[in-house]
Design an enzyme around this catalytic site. Sequence first.
Site, PDB file in Angstrom:
ATOM      1  N   LYS A   3      12.300   2.121  -0.853  1.00 18.97           N
ATOM      2  CA  LYS A   3      11.146   1.207  -0.976  1.00 18.97           C
ATOM      3  C   LYS A   3      11.037   0.705  -2.409  1.00 18.97           C
ATOM      4  CE  LYS A   3       6.033   1.199  -0.764  1.00 18.97           C
ATOM      5  NZ  LYS A   3       4.812   1.913  -0.329  1.00 18.97           N
ATOM      6  N   ASP A  57       5.477   2.551  -7.175  1.00 16.68           N
ATOM      7  CA  ASP A  57       5.725   2.360  -5.742  1.00 16.68           C
ATOM      8  C   ASP A  57       7.147   1.877  -5.433  1.00 16.68           C
ATOM      9  OD1 ASP A  57       4.576   2.872  -3.288  1.00 16.68           O
ATOM     10  OD2 ASP A  57       3.783   0.852  -3.023  1.00 16.68           O
ATOM     11  N   ARG A  68       6.210   0.039   4.916  1.00 14.95           N
ATOM     12  CA  ARG A  68       6.928   0.139   6.197  1.00 14.95           C
ATOM     13  C   ARG A  68       7.454  -1.226   6.635  1.00 14.95           C
ATOM     14  NH1 ARG A  68       1.780   2.712   9.063  1.00 14.95           N
ATOM     15  NH2 ARG A  68       1.551   3.398   6.923  1.00 14.95           N
ATOM     16  N   GLU A  70       2.250  -1.821   3.417  1.00 15.75           N
ATOM     17  CA  GLU A  70       3.297  -2.833   3.196  1.00 15.75           C
ATOM     18  C   GLU A  70       4.687  -2.213   3.152  1.00 15.75           C
ATOM     19  OE1 GLU A  70       1.762  -1.307   0.825  1.00 15.75           O
ATOM     20  OE2 GLU A  70       3.397  -0.783  -0.519  1.00 15.75           O
ATOM     21  N   LYS A  79      -6.712  -2.066  -2.984  1.00  9.31           N
ATOM     22  CA  LYS A  79      -7.005  -0.673  -3.317  1.00  9.31           C
ATOM     23  C   LYS A  79      -8.184  -0.626  -4.287  1.00  9.31           C
ATOM     24  CE  LYS A  79      -2.223   1.093  -3.039  1.00  9.31           C
ATOM     25  NZ  LYS A  79      -2.380   2.113  -1.982  1.00  9.31           N
ATOM     26  N   ASP A 135       1.901  -2.040  -6.189  1.00 12.99           N
ATOM     27  CA  ASP A 135       1.144  -2.091  -4.939  1.00 12.99           C
ATOM     28  C   ASP A 135      -0.349  -2.147  -5.222  1.00 12.99           C
ATOM     29  OD1 ASP A 135       0.277  -1.987  -2.360  1.00 12.99           O
ATOM     30  OD2 ASP A 135       0.846   0.111  -2.004  1.00 12.99           O
TER      31      ASP A 135
HETATM   32  N1  BES Z   1       2.080   3.029  -1.866  1.00 17.67           N
HETATM   33  C1  BES Z   1       1.101   3.523  -0.978  1.00 17.67           C
HETATM   34  C2  BES Z   1       1.222   5.019  -0.734  1.00 17.67           C
HETATM   35  C3  BES Z   1       0.952   5.930  -1.904  1.00 17.67           C
HETATM   36  C4  BES Z   1      -0.267   6.511  -2.069  1.00 17.67           C
HETATM   37  C5  BES Z   1       1.973   6.259  -2.777  1.00 17.67           C
HETATM   38  C6  BES Z   1      -0.490   7.378  -3.119  1.00 17.67           C
HETATM   39  C7  BES Z   1       1.753   7.109  -3.827  1.00 17.67           C
HETATM   40  C8  BES Z   1       0.528   7.687  -4.000  1.00 17.67           C
HETATM   41  C9  BES Z   1       1.226   2.830   0.375  1.00 17.67           C
HETATM   42  O1  BES Z   1       1.715   1.539   0.362  1.00 17.67           O
HETATM   43  C10 BES Z   1      -0.142   2.791   0.961  1.00 17.67           C
HETATM   44  O2  BES Z   1      -0.996   2.203   0.378  1.00 17.67           O
HETATM   45  N2  BES Z   1      -0.289   3.430   2.098  1.00 17.67           N
HETATM   46  C11 BES Z   1      -1.537   3.468   2.746  1.00 17.67           C
HETATM   47  C12 BES Z   1      -1.279   3.251   4.223  1.00 17.67           C
HETATM   48  C13 BES Z   1      -2.504   3.073   5.038  1.00 17.67           C
HETATM   49  C14 BES Z   1      -3.188   1.766   4.703  1.00 17.67           C
HETATM   50  C15 BES Z   1      -2.096   3.081   6.488  1.00 17.67           C
HETATM   51  C16 BES Z   1      -2.126   4.863   2.529  1.00 17.67           C
HETATM   52  O3  BES Z   1      -1.387   5.833   2.546  1.00 17.67           O
HETATM   53  O4  BES Z   1      -3.326   4.943   2.320  1.00 17.67           O
HETATM   54 ZN    ZN Z   2       2.950   1.043  -1.249  1.00 24.16          ZN
HETATM   55 ZN    ZN Z   3       0.197   0.059   0.057  1.00 27.58          ZN
END
Ligand code: BES
Ligand code: ZN
Ligand code: ZN
Length: 474
Positions: free
Chosen positions: A244, A267, A330, A328, A256, A249
Site C-alpha cells: 500500500k 500510510d 483496500r 482507501e 480524519k 491519508d
Molecule cells: N491508513 C488507515 C489505517 C491506519 C490507522 C493505519 C491507524 C495506521 C494507523 C486506513 O486507511 C483507514 O483509515 N482505515 C479505516 C477504515 C475504516 C474507515 C473502515 C480505519 O481503520 O479506521
Molecule cells: Zn490509509
Molecule cells: Zn484511510
Amino acid sequence: MQLQIKHIKEFIDDSYTIFIIDNITSIKQLNLSKDDADYIKDQLSEKNYLIETKSYSNQKTIVWIDKESKKSRAEYLREKGSYISDTLNKTKTENIGIVNFCDNPSLSKYITEGICLSQYKFDKYQTKNKKPLSLKQITIYSDIITNNELNEITTLTESVFWARNMVNEPVNNLNAELLAEQIREKGEEAGFSCNILTKKKIESLKMGGLLAVNKGSIDPPTFSVLEYKPDNHTNSQPIILVGKGVTYDTGGLSLKTAAHMDGMKSDMGGAATVAATIKAIAKNKLPIHVIGLIPATDNRPSGNAYTPGDVITMHNGSTVEVLNTDAEGRLILADAISYAKRYNPAIIISVATLTGSAANAIGPHATVAMGNIDNTIFDKLKNSGEEVHERVVEFPFWDDYNELLKSEIADLKNLGGDYGGAITAGKFLEHFTTFPFLHLDIAGVAYLTKKDKYRPSGGTGIGVRLLYNFIKNF
Ligand code: BES
Ligand code: ZN
Ligand code: ZN
C-alpha cells in the site's frame, strides 16, 4: 550505513570490547583487575546482565546470558545490543569488538544485529545541533562467522533503514511520483527493475480503485512494478508482494480528525516494506523470482475528490460502493491484486497499514496476518516472525465475514460492519484474486511514537526482515 562489520580470528584488546559469557570460568580469563572482577560478581548477583567494567581505558562490557530468560536467545542479545548502542552514542565510541565465550557461534551475530538496527537517525531536516552517530566499525573476533553472514546483516540493515527513511519522509517531499522514482533509483543500484506505470497507463488499465482515491489529489498516481528475476531462480511461479503506497491519508471527504491524521505520512509503510524487501533479496542475490506491485497516491478531500456513495468499477471489472473514503487502502490494493493475475503467481502477499482495527487489536507488538494459504506456509511465516522477532498473529479468515461486505447496489462495499475491521478489509482484498493470498496488516507496527529498543520512533521498517526471512525459506 557508515558502519562496517568485519571478523578476524586473533583477539586484539585495543578498544571497547563486548564479551558474551554464560559462565564464571570465562570471566576469569579476562585478566580483570580485582576491583572489576568484584564489581562484575556484584552486578551478576543483582541480576544485572549488562555490565561495564569501570576501568577507563580498554572498556570491557560483559553480556551475561540469562539462562532463565523467556526471550529467545537471539532477541535477548538484540536487546542488549540496542542498550549498548545507546551507550556508544553517548561516549562517542567509534570501534568496538565482540568476543563470544559461549558454544553457540551465532550469539555475536545477534548482538551485532541489535547494535546495527539501533544505529539509525532521521536527522536530514535538522539544521542545528546535528549529532552524527559515532560508531564506525564492529569487529567480531571469530573464525566461524563468515563474510556472507556479516554481509547479510549489513544489507538487511540498509534495507530496513531505507524503509524507515521512506516512511519518515513527509508527503511534501515524497508524493507518488517521487516515491516511484526513488524506488527505481534504488533498483538500479541493487539490481532489480522498476517499471513505473503513469496515470495514462493506469487509466487504460481501468484501475478504478487507484484512480478514485487519486481524484482528490493534485499529484498523479503511480503504479510501480518491481521485479527481481535472477538466472538461477528456483521458483517456477513468482512470489508477488503488493504494498500500500498511500503517501498521505487524510481520510479524504470522510476526513480524519486531527489526532487520527497525525502520522499518516506513514500510510505508504507497506510500499516501503515491499520495496526494501526486494532490495534486500536482490542485494543478497537470493535465487528467487519476486515481483513487487506498488499502487501509490495520496488521499485528500478536494472539489473533485471521490465521495461516499460513489460506485466505482475496479480493474477486474467488479463494482464497489464507496461508503467511506477513508477505507482507501483496500481500493488501491485490490487493483494491484487483480493485476497480479497476469504473472500466475505462487502466492500474493499484501502488506499494508490497512486498518486502525488491526493496530487496536494487538498494538505495536506484532503484525496481523490472515489469508487462505496452507497451514504449513502459515507456520513458516510464524517461525520466520519468531526468528527475527517481527512476530505475526494469525486472525481468522472465515467466509462468514463476507456477509459484512455485501452492498445493496454494487458487488461489494468498501466498509465492513461493527466488528472485525481488519478481517473484513482482508476479505475485501481476497475478492480480487483466486491465487493463494496472504495479507499482512502492519498498521500497528510500521510507525511508532516512542522508541522501543532497536526500533526507533517513527518508521520502523518492520516487515522487511520478516519477509526476507520468509521468502528465503519459502
Ligand atoms: N491508513 C488507515 C489505517 C491506519 C490507522 C493505519 C491507524 C495506521 C494507523 C486506513 O486507511 C483507514 O483509515 N482505515 C479505516 C477504515 C475504516 C474507515 C473502515 C480505519 O481503520 O479506521
Ligand atoms: Zn490509509
Ligand atoms: Zn484511510
